[in-house]
Design an enzyme around this catalytic site. Sequence first.
Site, PDB file in Angstrom:
ATOM      1  N   ILE A   1       0.854  -1.188   0.000  1.00 18.53           N
ATOM      2  CA  ILE A   1       0.000   0.000   0.000  1.00 18.53           C
ATOM      3  C   ILE A   1       0.888   1.235   0.000  1.00 18.53           C
ATOM      4  CG2 ILE A   1      -1.831   1.239   1.207  1.00 18.53           C
ATOM      5  CD1 ILE A   1      -2.688  -1.450   2.412  1.00 18.53           C
ATOM      6  N   GLY A   2       0.927   1.905  -1.146  1.00 19.63           N
ATOM      7  CA  GLY A   2       1.772   3.075  -1.303  1.00 19.63           C
ATOM      8  C   GLY A   2       1.028   4.361  -1.003  1.00 19.63           C
TER       9      GLY A   2
ATOM     10  N   ASP B   1       8.653  -0.629   2.192  1.00 16.82           N
ATOM     11  CA  ASP B   1       8.629  -1.153   0.827  1.00 16.82           C
ATOM     12  C   ASP B   1      10.045  -1.352   0.289  1.00 16.82           C
ATOM     13  OD1 ASP B   1       8.972   1.598   0.914  1.00 16.82           O
ATOM     14  OD2 ASP B   1       7.747   2.002  -0.859  1.00 16.82           O
ATOM     15  N   ARG B   2      10.961  -0.454   0.661  1.00 16.84           N
ATOM     16  CA  ARG B   2      12.363  -0.618   0.262  1.00 16.84           C
ATOM     17  C   ARG B   2      12.964  -1.861   0.909  1.00 16.84           C
ATOM     18  NH1 ARG B   2      15.513   4.782   1.537  1.00 16.84           N
ATOM     19  NH2 ARG B   2      17.241   3.669   0.542  1.00 16.84           N
TER      20      ARG B   2
ATOM     21  N   THR C   1      15.120  20.108 -27.333  1.00 14.06           N
ATOM     22  CA  THR C   1      14.828  20.330 -25.912  1.00 14.06           C
ATOM     23  C   THR C   1      14.332  19.047 -25.260  1.00 14.06           C
ATOM     24  OG1 THR C   1      14.279  22.650 -26.301  1.00 14.06           O
ATOM     25  CG2 THR C   1      13.426  21.652 -24.284  1.00 14.06           C
TER      26      THR C   1
END
Length: 204
Positions: free
Chosen positions: A6-7, A74-75, A144
């Site tokens: 769950i982010g 999460d990491r 660009t």
Amino acid sequence: MLLADIGNSRVHIYNGDEVTHLSHQRAIELYSHKQLHYITVKHQLKDRLKKLDNWRDISDKIILKNAYDTMGIDRKALCLSVSSGMFISAGSAITIDVVENGVYQGGFLLPGIQAYLKAYMDISPALQIEFNPNLLLDKLPQTTRDGISYGIIASIKLLVEKHQSNKKLYISGGDGLLLSSFLDNAVYDETLIFQGIKNALKKG
């Protein structure tokens, strides 16, 4: 067993075969009646999640040796997916971490690709572009769009390669597939976090 990451903006649910990406509200509507184990970085949602009888927070099972206290859950899960390598999560931010034989060695964070693009746009409307996924890095840009795209990818690539040596790159996240196309010895797999969760649960 259903697993969920769950982010801050989305819920990613893994059923063992595929990952489904949903808004927080939609995920709760569709899955609140199902047994589900989750990790979350969305602190504002924690009280609501605790009221879901079928959902269980397993953050305390995600243990990465030598990780620092404030490292995102999460990491940590991503770093548990494989015992050694460089782990990259390319989302709203880009996290880059190194693990050797299951022990965390350190890592760093960069803005996500969309954050880079927004920063350029904030400098001037003339710098509002869409990233060029077909960018060639072996010659200097002449537009660009390519100049900005080159600046973004080259800055990420140089830092990754500085710490990579012969390590394999394990990449996940919404922009992970795109980023992996510019990096050597890289594997993209959106299930990596869930592989890490499963490995942690086996040990726990």
